[in-house]
Design an enzyme around this catalytic site. Sequence first.
Site, PDB file in Angstrom:
ATOM      1  N   ASN A   1      -0.690  -0.712  -3.596  1.00  0.00           N
ATOM      2  CA  ASN A   1      -1.077  -0.802  -2.122  1.00  0.00           C
ATOM      3  C   ASN A   1      -0.415   0.399  -1.670  1.00  0.00           C
ATOM      4  O   ASN A   1       0.750   0.525  -1.059  1.00  0.00           O
ATOM      5  CB  ASN A   1      -0.728  -2.144  -1.580  1.00  0.00           C
ATOM      6  CG  ASN A   1      -1.346  -2.085  -0.038  1.00  0.00           C
ATOM      7  OD1 ASN A   1      -1.939  -0.986   0.108  1.00  0.00           O
ATOM      8  ND2 ASN A   1      -0.970  -2.914   0.656  1.00  0.00           N
TER       9      ASN A   1
ATOM     10  N   LYS B   1      -1.366   2.041   1.093  1.00  0.00           N
ATOM     11  CA  LYS B   1      -1.436   1.806   2.500  1.00  0.00           C
ATOM     12  C   LYS B   1      -2.031   3.269   2.872  1.00  0.00           C
ATOM     13  O   LYS B   1      -2.636   3.929   2.280  1.00  0.00           O
ATOM     14  CB  LYS B   1       0.051   1.456   3.226  1.00  0.00           C
ATOM     15  CG  LYS B   1       0.503   0.281   2.617  1.00  0.00           C
ATOM     16  CD  LYS B   1       1.471  -0.345   3.288  1.00  0.00           C
ATOM     17  CE  LYS B   1       1.967  -1.687   2.560  1.00  0.00           C
ATOM     18  NZ  LYS B   1       2.913  -2.585   3.052  1.00  0.00           N
TER      19      LYS B   1
ATOM     20  N   HIS C   1      -4.371  -8.487   4.330  1.00  0.00           N
ATOM     21  CA  HIS C   1      -2.933  -8.206   4.226  1.00  0.00           C
ATOM     22  C   HIS C   1      -2.363  -8.426   5.735  1.00  0.00           C
ATOM     23  O   HIS C   1      -2.936  -8.251   6.874  1.00  0.00           O
ATOM     24  CB  HIS C   1      -2.868  -6.653   3.793  1.00  0.00           C
ATOM     25  CG  HIS C   1      -1.636  -6.189   3.741  1.00  0.00           C
ATOM     26  ND1 HIS C   1      -0.822  -5.775   4.711  1.00  0.00           N
ATOM     27  CD2 HIS C   1      -0.997  -6.029   2.630  1.00  0.00           C
ATOM     28  CE1 HIS C   1       0.411  -5.382   4.027  1.00  0.00           C
ATOM     29  NE2 HIS C   1       0.270  -5.749   2.714  1.00  0.00           N
TER      30      HIS C   1
ATOM     31  N   GLU D   1      -0.515  -6.563   7.674  1.00  0.00           N
ATOM     32  CA  GLU D   1      -0.664  -5.317   8.482  1.00  0.00           C
ATOM     33  C   GLU D   1      -2.073  -5.497   9.286  1.00  0.00           C
ATOM     34  O   GLU D   1      -2.466  -5.255  10.301  1.00  0.00           O
ATOM     35  CB  GLU D   1      -0.705  -4.178   7.568  1.00  0.00           C
ATOM     36  CG  GLU D   1       1.029  -3.815   7.413  1.00  0.00           C
ATOM     37  CD  GLU D   1       1.409  -3.218   6.202  1.00  0.00           C
ATOM     38  OE1 GLU D   1       0.403  -2.536   5.642  1.00  0.00           O
ATOM     39  OE2 GLU D   1       2.470  -3.281   5.781  1.00  0.00           O
TER      40      GLU D   1
ATOM     41  N   GLU E   1       2.718 -12.830   0.310  1.00  0.00           N
ATOM     42  CA  GLU E   1       3.488 -11.764   0.717  1.00  0.00           C
ATOM     43  C   GLU E   1       3.961 -12.285   2.083  1.00  0.00           C
ATOM     44  O   GLU E   1       3.484 -12.176   3.239  1.00  0.00           O
ATOM     45  CB  GLU E   1       2.566 -10.499   1.187  1.00  0.00           C
ATOM     46  CG  GLU E   1       1.748 -10.063  -0.029  1.00  0.00           C
ATOM     47  CD  GLU E   1       1.678  -8.520   0.055  1.00  0.00           C
ATOM     48  OE1 GLU E   1       2.165  -7.686  -0.686  1.00  0.00           O
ATOM     49  OE2 GLU E   1       0.870  -8.299   1.211  1.00  0.00           O
TER      50      GLU E   1
ATOM     51  N   GLY F   1       7.960  -4.040   3.248  1.00  0.00           N
ATOM     52  CA  GLY F   1       8.540  -2.592   3.909  1.00  0.00           C
ATOM     53  C   GLY F   1       9.838  -2.743   4.398  1.00  0.00           C
ATOM     54  O   GLY F   1      10.301  -2.032   5.047  1.00  0.00           O
TER      55      GLY F   1
ATOM     56  N   SER G   1       8.662  -5.753  -0.902  1.00  0.00           N
ATOM     57  CA  SER G   1       9.880  -5.121  -1.453  1.00  0.00           C
ATOM     58  C   SER G   1       9.908  -5.248  -2.774  1.00  0.00           C
ATOM     59  O   SER G   1      11.191  -5.177  -3.214  1.00  0.00           O
ATOM     60  CB  SER G   1      10.901  -5.378  -0.558  1.00  0.00           C
ATOM     61  OG  SER G   1      10.910  -4.897   0.876  1.00  0.00           O
TER      62      SER G   1
ATOM     63  N   GLY H   1       5.829   0.204  -1.033  1.00  0.00           N
ATOM     64  CA  GLY H   1       6.691   1.371  -1.258  1.00  0.00           C
ATOM     65  C   GLY H   1       6.637   2.143  -2.519  1.00  0.00           C
ATOM     66  O   GLY H   1       6.759   3.018  -2.930  1.00  0.00           O
TER      67      GLY H   1
HETATM   68  P1  PGA Z   1       6.167  -3.169   0.136  1.00  0.00           P
HETATM   69  O1  PGA Z   1       4.635  -3.633   0.647  1.00  0.00           O
HETATM   70  O2  PGA Z   1       6.205  -3.312  -1.232  1.00  0.00           O
HETATM   71  O3  PGA Z   1       6.523  -1.721   0.584  1.00  0.00           O
HETATM   72  O4  PGA Z   1       7.025  -4.272   0.788  1.00  0.00           O
HETATM   73  C1  PGA Z   1       3.889  -4.456  -0.092  1.00  0.00           C
HETATM   74  C2  PGA Z   1       2.634  -4.858   0.446  1.00  0.00           C
HETATM   75  O5  PGA Z   1       2.444  -4.632   1.882  1.00  0.00           O
HETATM   76  O6  PGA Z   1       1.550  -5.110  -0.151  1.00  0.00           O
END
Ligand code: PGA
Length: 256
Positions: free
Chosen positions: A9, A11, A97, A99, A168, A174, A214, A236
């Site tokens: 992902n 983003k 998601h 976000e 998640e 993140g 993460s 990330g």
């Molecule tokens: P992250 O994001 O690996 O940066 O924590 C995961 C996601 O939001 O799908």
Amino acid sequence: MRTPLFVANWKMNQTATEADGFFRTFPGSLRDVVPARAHVALAPQAIQLAQAAAALKGTSVGVAAQNCGQTAWGAYTGENSPVALHALGVQWVILGHSERRWVYHEDSHLIQARMKAALEAGLAPILCVGERLVDRKEGKTFTVLEEQLAILKGVVEGALDRFVLAYEPVWAIGTGETASPQQAQEAHAFIRQWMHDRFAAAASESIRILYGGSAKPDNAAALMAQKDVDGLLVGGASLNPMAFAELVRNGVRSQA
Ligand code: PGA
């Protein structure tokens, strides 16, 4: 046996030039693993989906969108039609998601409409669910998961073989703070049991539940070793092709 699925992902990251380099090098680096032992998809920004679909055509790496519109077509400025996404060669779509839920205030009603439209267009939804830190501290993790899963009822009955869920926890996204393998397994087992109680037992056994928050090359194996963790949704650590390939490899290795 559930084939593991790893989704990058991206983003709101990567220029077209950076994405191009990734698309050219990445599929070859996993040729011995994908698709025999794992499925992999990349979810770039919407402006790079056509580029991704063209570059990855004929490879074993799929293309995912980060969201889709709630109807096939219409007056929805800024949205992407699920029918147009499917026609482009996009196979998957991330929905709900955190976000989208917390930054853009997408509610269950809207996420359910997007899910229906995605299924009708032939896309495979990856529905994200997960609690915030405050929910966990108050002992409400399972209540929140139940509320978020409730939108599946009556919608996905005939399409569960195309459906993917992603746990998640918002506090892990993140932040660098990954859920422990035990915390992930506990939530995944709860989700599978919830599916089992509402849908056919076979469907609950075959549905893939990804973990996201993460995930990194060095924790992928421990997470994937959990019985009900069937893949990883990676933010990330998916921006670098070598790191993401290493993460997939480590995750697959723990399945042996
Ligand atoms: P992250 O994001 O690996 O940066 O924590 C995961 C996601 O939001 O799908």
